[in-house]
Design a protein around this motif. Structure first.
Motif, PDB file in Angstrom:
ATOM      1  N   ARG A  27       0.838  -1.202   0.000  1.00 12.71           N
ATOM      2  CA  ARG A  27       0.000   0.000   0.000  1.00 12.71           C
ATOM      3  C   ARG A  27       0.877   1.257   0.000  1.00 12.71           C
ATOM      4  O   ARG A  27       0.765   2.121   0.861  1.00 12.71           O
ATOM      5  CB  ARG A  27      -0.964   0.007   1.189  1.00 12.71           C
ATOM      6  CG  ARG A  27      -1.945  -1.151   1.192  1.00 12.71           C
ATOM      7  CD  ARG A  27      -3.157  -0.845   2.075  1.00 12.71           C
ATOM      8  NE  ARG A  27      -2.787  -0.493   3.437  1.00 12.71           N
ATOM      9  CZ  ARG A  27      -2.532  -1.368   4.397  1.00 12.71           C
ATOM     10  NH1 ARG A  27      -2.588  -2.671   4.125  1.00 12.71           N
ATOM     11  NH2 ARG A  27      -2.224  -0.960   5.613  1.00 12.71           N
ATOM     12  N   ASN A  68      -6.054   1.454   2.766  1.00 12.80           N
ATOM     13  CA  ASN A  68      -6.382   0.141   2.211  1.00 12.80           C
ATOM     14  C   ASN A  68      -7.624   0.192   1.331  1.00 12.80           C
ATOM     15  O   ASN A  68      -7.754  -0.578   0.374  1.00 12.80           O
ATOM     16  CB  ASN A  68      -6.589  -0.861   3.346  1.00 12.80           C
ATOM     17  CG  ASN A  68      -6.770  -2.284   2.836  1.00 12.80           C
ATOM     18  OD1 ASN A  68      -6.013  -2.739   1.984  1.00 12.80           O
ATOM     19  ND2 ASN A  68      -7.783  -2.974   3.335  1.00 12.80           N
ATOM     20  N   THR A 115      -6.995   0.306  -2.320  1.00 11.97           N
ATOM     21  CA  THR A 115      -6.265  -0.780  -2.959  1.00 11.97           C
ATOM     22  C   THR A 115      -7.022  -1.350  -4.149  1.00 11.97           C
ATOM     23  O   THR A 115      -6.466  -1.503  -5.245  1.00 11.97           O
ATOM     24  CB  THR A 115      -5.975  -1.913  -1.948  1.00 11.97           C
ATOM     25  OG1 THR A 115      -5.207  -1.392  -0.863  1.00 11.97           O
ATOM     26  CG2 THR A 115      -5.206  -3.037  -2.616  1.00 11.97           C
TER      27      THR A 115
END
Length: 279
Positions: free
Chosen positions: A111, A143, A146
């Motif tokens: 990340r 996150n 992502t």
């Protein structure tokens, strides 16, 4: 150049300041002073007549910060540029750094966005170079981004741009075409958020990082500032609440000491009425 006097430069600066903003004046002065510095080094001048003049002070612009809810509304109003708005708002990378971002620079497993290139438009041409600080850096992203980033880079080659322009090349400025309203201003209006520039999303990222508990050194690394002092200077207003937090923590430490207990006992005795002594 030998005819230029210190008073001439001061007069020019004063006149220019009455017509232009401090930023423009300082830039113009910097060009003149730089040229005269070279003349001094070449021994064409004994000293630089531009040095030591009184210059206008550049007023610090108040930063605009968006809340997570406002960022979400702005992203939705930005259409196919929604992910770009989210990345700018939650990572703090600059517009030119986003324009130069390539697939190989996005590390989905860690990340991280590795900022290695900067692509800015100058005079209608895209100038590609290193980031503003001339140093590569690694920037974390939430996150939740992502999956959309994974979709954005899916099927592309490592050297491909993550956020290409309409022609597949580097993104241009936010203006869609000559004479038309920029997509960013249109999105601001649709989302009904405060007027701001796209660079202000970088300031929003700083405010979110501080709210998340990031310390000054972490923000310095994230934003590529030369020093923590620079970070504090740029975003000093974001750390005002930290002073209250420090006072609260210090109070907690002090409240359990004997000194405070002594004062508490003394106050309790002073508050007792005469009748209390016979109880």
């Amino acid at each position: 150049m030998g005819d230029i006097r210190h008073s001439d430069v001061q007069s020019w600066i004063s006149k220019l300041s009455a017509e232009k903003g401090a930023t423009t004046v300082l830039r113009a002065y910097g060009v003149l002073a730089g040229i005269l510095d070279v003349a001094v080094k070449d021994r064409r001048l004994g000293s630089n007549p531009a040095r030591g003049v009184n210059l206008p002070r550049k007023m610090k612009k108040k930063h605009a910060y968006l809340s997570p809810g406002q960022i979400s509304e702005l992203a939705e109003a930005s259409g196919d540029r929604a992910l770009l708005v989210l990345v700018l708002s939650y990572t703090g990378i600059r517009w030119g750094e986003a324009a130069g971002l390539r697939v190989r620079d996005v590390d989905l497993s860690r990340r991280r966005i590795n900022v290695t290139e900067n692509a800015v438009e100058v005079g209608g041409r895209i100038e590609v170079g290193t980031p503003k600080s001339h140093k590569k850096r690694s920037v974390p992203f939430p996150n939740s981004l992502t999956r959309p980033l994974q979709q954005a880079v899916g099927g592309k080659d490592p050297a491909d741009l993550v956020f290409p322009g309409a022609d597949g090349d580097y993104m241009r400025r936010t203006r869609v075409s000559s004479g038309s309203r920029s997509w960013f201003k249109s999105a601001l209006s649709t989302a009904d958020v405060p007027a701001m520039t796209i660079h202000d999303l970088r300031h929003t990222a700083a405010s979110l990082a501080v709210s998340a508990g990031a310390n000054v050194k972490a923000i310095q690394r994230m934003f590529g500032h030369a020093s923590a002092a620079m970070t504090l200077d740029v975003y000093s207003d974001l750390f005002d609440d930290d002073l209250d937090d420090v006072a609260t923590r210090l109070d907690h430490m002090l409240s359990v000491t004997n000194v405070v207990k002594m004062w508490s006992d003394s106050t309790r005795k002073q508050d007792q009425t005469p009748a209390d002594h016979f109880v």
